[in-house]
Design a protein around this motif. Structure first.
Motif, PDB file in Angstrom:
ATOM      1  N   THR A 391       0.829  -1.200   0.000  1.00 32.34           N
ATOM      2  CA  THR A 391       0.000   0.000   0.000  1.00 32.34           C
ATOM      3  C   THR A 391       0.869   1.258   0.000  1.00 32.34           C
ATOM      4  O   THR A 391       1.816   1.371   0.791  1.00 32.34           O
ATOM      5  CB  THR A 391      -0.931   0.026   1.236  1.00 32.34           C
ATOM      6  OG1 THR A 391      -1.840  -1.067   1.144  1.00 32.34           O
ATOM      7  CG2 THR A 391      -1.715   1.327   1.304  1.00 32.34           C
ATOM      8  N   GLU A 392       0.577   2.195  -0.888  1.00 32.69           N
ATOM      9  CA  GLU A 392       1.298   3.456  -0.904  1.00 32.69           C
ATOM     10  C   GLU A 392       0.835   4.330   0.254  1.00 32.69           C
ATOM     11  O   GLU A 392      -0.362   4.418   0.547  1.00 32.69           O
ATOM     12  CB  GLU A 392       1.061   4.186  -2.233  1.00 32.69           C
ATOM     13  CG  GLU A 392       1.696   3.498  -3.430  1.00 32.69           C
ATOM     14  CD  GLU A 392       1.571   4.329  -4.699  1.00 32.69           C
ATOM     15  OE1 GLU A 392       1.198   5.520  -4.588  1.00 32.69           O
ATOM     16  OE2 GLU A 392       1.833   3.790  -5.777  1.00 32.69           O
ATOM     17  N   ILE A 393       1.778   4.963   0.906  1.00 31.98           N
ATOM     18  CA  ILE A 393       1.458   5.805   2.066  1.00 31.98           C
ATOM     19  C   ILE A 393       0.781   7.089   1.599  1.00 31.98           C
ATOM     20  O   ILE A 393       1.256   7.765   0.691  1.00 31.98           O
ATOM     21  CB  ILE A 393       2.732   6.135   2.873  1.00 31.98           C
ATOM     22  CG1 ILE A 393       3.294   4.846   3.498  1.00 31.98           C
ATOM     23  CG2 ILE A 393       2.435   7.176   3.948  1.00 31.98           C
ATOM     24  CD1 ILE A 393       4.617   5.040   4.210  1.00 31.98           C
ATOM     25  N   ASN A 394      -0.332   7.400   2.211  1.00 32.42           N
ATOM     26  CA  ASN A 394      -1.041   8.656   1.950  1.00 32.42           C
ATOM     27  C   ASN A 394      -0.506   9.716   2.907  1.00 32.42           C
ATOM     28  O   ASN A 394      -0.744   9.653   4.115  1.00 32.42           O
ATOM     29  CB  ASN A 394      -2.552   8.457   2.146  1.00 32.42           C
ATOM     30  CG  ASN A 394      -3.353   9.683   1.748  1.00 32.42           C
ATOM     31  OD1 ASN A 394      -2.832  10.794   1.708  1.00 32.42           O
ATOM     32  ND2 ASN A 394      -4.630   9.474   1.465  1.00 32.42           N
ATOM     33  N   GLU A 395       0.233  10.666   2.366  1.00 35.60           N
ATOM     34  CA  GLU A 395       0.896  11.661   3.204  1.00 35.60           C
ATOM     35  C   GLU A 395      -0.084  12.556   3.951  1.00 35.60           C
ATOM     36  O   GLU A 395       0.291  13.250   4.890  1.00 35.60           O
ATOM     37  CB  GLU A 395       1.844  12.514   2.348  1.00 35.60           C
ATOM     38  CG  GLU A 395       2.958  11.743   1.659  1.00 35.60           C
ATOM     39  CD  GLU A 395       3.905  11.059   2.648  1.00 35.60           C
ATOM     40  OE1 GLU A 395       3.949  11.487   3.831  1.00 35.60           O
ATOM     41  OE2 GLU A 395       4.573  10.082   2.243  1.00 35.60           O
ATOM     42  N   ASP A 399      -0.790  14.742   9.489  1.00 34.97           N
ATOM     43  CA  ASP A 399      -1.338  15.672  10.482  1.00 34.97           C
ATOM     44  C   ASP A 399      -2.039  14.946  11.625  1.00 34.97           C
ATOM     45  O   ASP A 399      -2.200  15.498  12.724  1.00 34.97           O
ATOM     46  CB  ASP A 399      -2.326  16.640   9.811  1.00 34.97           C
ATOM     47  CG  ASP A 399      -1.632  17.585   8.840  1.00 34.97           C
ATOM     48  OD1 ASP A 399      -0.394  17.758   8.957  1.00 34.97           O
ATOM     49  OD2 ASP A 399      -2.315  18.137   7.958  1.00 34.97           O
ATOM     50  N   PHE A 400      -2.478  13.715  11.354  1.00 39.64           N
ATOM     51  CA  PHE A 400      -3.221  12.965  12.368  1.00 39.64           C
ATOM     52  C   PHE A 400      -2.336  12.010  13.171  1.00 39.64           C
ATOM     53  O   PHE A 400      -2.782  11.439  14.161  1.00 39.64           O
ATOM     54  CB  PHE A 400      -4.343  12.162  11.699  1.00 39.64           C
ATOM     55  CG  PHE A 400      -5.292  13.011  10.897  1.00 39.64           C
ATOM     56  CD1 PHE A 400      -6.339  13.676  11.510  1.00 39.64           C
ATOM     57  CD2 PHE A 400      -5.136  13.149   9.528  1.00 39.64           C
ATOM     58  CE1 PHE A 400      -7.212  14.456  10.780  1.00 39.64           C
ATOM     59  CE2 PHE A 400      -6.002  13.920   8.774  1.00 39.64           C
ATOM     60  CZ  PHE A 400      -7.050  14.592   9.405  1.00 39.64           C
TER      61      PHE A 400
END
Length: 580
Positions: A391-395, A399-400
């Motif tokens: 899975t590609e990391i969602n940048e 913030d969370f």
């Protein structure tokens, strides 16, 4: 491009071929195109579905047509509206550089007056279903009295669907001196009768063996009680997380019922049968082609004309009434050079049909067992692990992360992995808890899905993502181990991992060979499948067990997600689209 040029195609077609990205002609194209371009002849061409037959007759037809004349010169008959539209669209792509050439599709379920209007404007090539063509002839809306070329595509399917009388009537309105090209996957006596009746000493081209199944398709059967067909279907889907399949039923009623059950149980499924409107059929096929539907439940008639190259499995929920129909079903997978699997769910009373089909398609079936709960859980865990890893990391989550880290503070790495996997796995495992064995005994079924006495099942960390299918992975293992053709069996390839079996006497050599095996700088790990370890007593020593355990930790194969059979929790599963 040069290979297509060698076939004798003109510059206009070669430019279109370049735009479409075609590089190498298929075997039927290499055989048929030069013959049809160089000769004015009738032709019978036998080739399996998905081998490029449309281009094999489409290119020569377009090159022989006179676009300056508005007279209808070519008629193509196809069994279904889906295939009719598909052929017409492909021919339009082929003829994009041929100025003035008009191609019109006529089929049921659409405005007949609009179609007649399009023909009246001038259509050099008409692609039609037999029923609508007969209707338009009766209404004098179309004139085919001057055609020079008549193509019968999927002739065996048209005859199986009962179109013999329509074809006979349509051809009676065509000139005697026309040329007829008949393309078919099989050669039953009805097709031979058509050839004898309407063709003059036709040339014959056969790609492969008459009536044989595709070499790219592996055939399997599973023996169950008739009452448990649906449970068996779900388990086969759950054991193949990336399945993209056509499920065949005999009747419209069964098709609708099975599709509705699958949808209720959280699978991405839909029905395709003759009671759907044209708009409904178009919506279903669009969803299937874009992978929004992973299990298309269809009748034989409705599925004819489905041309989707990426179908991984054909599942025969029920065997067809006509044995020859099985060949058409299995031809929906293993297309365009890709491999596929045709599965058959049978009862003990239907076993004689398996032998009959083997004789027709000249291929042997492999007897397999419906996977049990433990086997499915193992596959699904590996699938989840691979999905997480890839899975590609969602940048946007950055913030969370501080708040998330606060919530997860104090949980060590191993426990975090267990908890993360358990979120998906617990519901799945609970559904299969205490699930019974669905397999019925069969005198012909001596093989087992998992390890049986004298055999061992292995896990290997390569799969479809690495360019393997069941055939190429088997070849790789045979070459690496210098094994014979029957030493590797029951090869099941998933997206990023696979399973295979060998006789138990090969275990030492297999594990030794792959203990430090590298390919292209990557470690290829082979381990005994968890289920196989627990169900067979191999007497492995402690050193070997420790070596496998170390490899397992190093590769982080902490295992997978699943599909769930209960209705509880369907909303979250549907939101995740079941991740087949």
């Amino acid at each position: 491009m040069n290979k297509f040029k060698e076939l004798g195609l003109n510059e206009q077609l070669l430019n279109a071929i370049k735009d479409m990205g075609f590089e190498t002609p298929s075997e039927v194209q290499e055989e048929a195109i030069p013959v049809l371009l160089a000769n004015d002849t009738d032709l019978v061409a036998l080739a399996q579905t998905g081998t490029g037959k449309t281009a094999a007759f489409g290119f020569p037809l377009i090159q022989k047509i006179y676009p300056d004349s508005r007279t209808t010169q070519g008629l193509i008959l196809s069994p279904t509206r889906e295939l009719c539209l598909q052929i017409a669209n492909e021919l339009k792509n082929y003829a994009k550089y041929v100025k003035g050439l008009n191609i019109v599709a006529i089929y049921g379920g659409a405005s007949i007056t609009e179609q007649a209007s399009q023909i009246k404007k001038g259509a050099q090539i008409v692609v039609a279903t037999p029923g609508r063509m007969q209707d338009m002839i009766n209404r004098k809306m179309v004139d085919i009295s001057k055609i020079e070329y008549c193509i019968l595509d999927e002739a065996d399917e048209m005859l199986n669907m009962g179109f013999y009388e329509d074809i006979n009537s349509i051809l009676s309105h065509t000139p005697e001196e026309k040329f007829t090209w008949l393309f078919s996957a099989t050669m039953p006596k009805e097709v031979a009768r058509i050839a004898k009746q309407f063709m003059h000493t036709p040339m014959e081209i056969t790609v492969g063996t008459k009536n044989s199944g595709s070499e790219n398709v592996q055939h399997e059967y599973y023996v169950v009680s008739g009452r448990e067909r649906y449970l068996a279907l779900k388990r086969l889907a759950d054991a193949n997380p990336d399945i993209f399949s056509v499920v065949f039923c005999r009747t419209k009623r069964d098709t609708q019922n099975v599709a509705e059950k699958l949808i209720e149980d959280g699978y991405n499924a839909a029905a395709l049968h003759g009671d759907l409107s044209q708009n409904q059929r178009d919506m279903v096929m669009k969803a299937f082609r874009t992978n929004q539907i992973q299990m298309l439940v269809a009748t034989d008639v409705a599925a004819r004309g489905i041309d989707v190259d990426d179908v991984t499995h054909v599942i025969n929920y029920q065997l067809p009434d006509e044995i020859e129909t099985y060949n058409h079903r299995s031809g929906r997978t293993g297309r365009a050079g890709k491999s596929g699997i045709s599965m058959v769910i049978v009862t003990k009373s239907e076993m004689r049909k398996i032998s009959a089909i083997e004789r027709i398609i000249k291929k042997k079936f492999e007897a397999k067992k419906i996977p049990n709960a433990e086997e499915i859980c193992e596959i699904q865990l590996y699938h989840l692990a691979s999905k997480i890893k890839n899975t590609e990391i969602n940048e946007e989550i950055n913030d969370f992360l501080p708040a998330v880290n606060d919530v997860l503070k104090g949980i060590d790495r191993d426990d975090l992995i267990k908890k993360m996997v358990s979120v998906e796995f617990s519901r799945f495992a609970n559904y299969y808890k205490n699930a019974k064995d669905l397999n019925a005994e069969s005198s012909n079924s001596s093989n087992s899905f998992s390890a049986s006495e004298g055999t061992v099942r292995y896990f290997i960390n390569v799969g479809e993502r690495d360019g393997y299918d069941w055939r190429t992975l088997k070849d790789f293992l045979k070459e690496t181990m210098n094994f014979g053709r029957d030493d590797i069996f029951k090869v099941d390839v998933k997206e990023s991992f696979s399973f295979f079996n060998t006789d138990a006497n090969h275990t030492e050599a297999i594990l030794a060979t792959f203990s430090e095996f590298k390919m292209d700088g990557r470690y290829i790990n082979v381990e005994i499948s968890k289920n196989a370890r627990e169900n067979s007593n191999r007497g492995r020593n402690g050193k070997d067990r420790k070596r496998r355990s170390d490899r397992k930790r190093n590769t982080k194969n902490f295992k997978t997600e699943g599909k769930f059979g209960s209705k509880k929790g369907n909303s979250s599963r549907k939101k995740n689209k079941r991740n087949f």
